[in-house]
Scaffold this active site. Sequence first.
Site: not given
Ligand code: IMP
Ligand code: MG
Length: 174
Positions: A99, A103, A153, A165
């Site tokens: 991954e 977050d 980020v 990207r």
């Molecule tokens: P989660 O489900 O909240 O853990 O989010 C994870 C997904 O959100 C990651 O695999 C990313 O695709 C996207 N994501 C979370 N934070 C960022 C960031 O700061 N920049 C770009 N994508 C992010």
């Molecule tokens: Mg994304």
Amino acid sequence: MTEGDVGGVLLSRDELSVRVTELGAEITADYAGRAPLLIGVLKGAFVFMADLCREIDLPVEIDFMAVSSYGSATKTSGVVRIVKDLDIDLAARDVIIVEDIIDSGLTLNYLRRTLSARNPASLEVCALLLRRDRQVPDLDIRYSGFQIPPDFVVGYGLDVSEQHRNLPDLHSWR
Ligand code: IMP
Ligand code: MG
């Protein structure tokens, strides 16, 4: 277009490279004698996956999965949909989910539940970035690269509305 701008470098390409090499060495040692299957979560993990797999000195196999989480450009809702499923059967395989960033951990939780139902021999996670203090409890992440502050980020595979990207370094977004 999404409001905001590419900010300063949070992690340089050299810092990223050093840490990815360490993660590859750790995985190489832990999986000695085995052939792990790396599953990259598209699209954000594609750059990390490309670098990581070349630092693992084992007969690895690679597959990708694309998931889309409903939500705005910079927030996850936790509702995940599989957009592209795997080609390789997970049964009896040593699987490592690769991954870009964890977050809330909601995307990862969903993936782990879905993939463990396919009876892999083992299932671990390798995440390049963890957003400090944000993950739900009990997320068991075996390999992680860096803990980062709350700022969004971009770069090194990570996007904002599909942009940036291709930046070689990891930048904050402001
Ligand atoms: P989660 O489900 O909240 O853990 O989010 C994870 C997904 O959100 C990651 O695999 C990313 O695709 C996207 N994501 C979370 N934070 C960022 C960031 O700061 N920049 C770009 N994508 C992010
Ligand atoms: Mg994304």
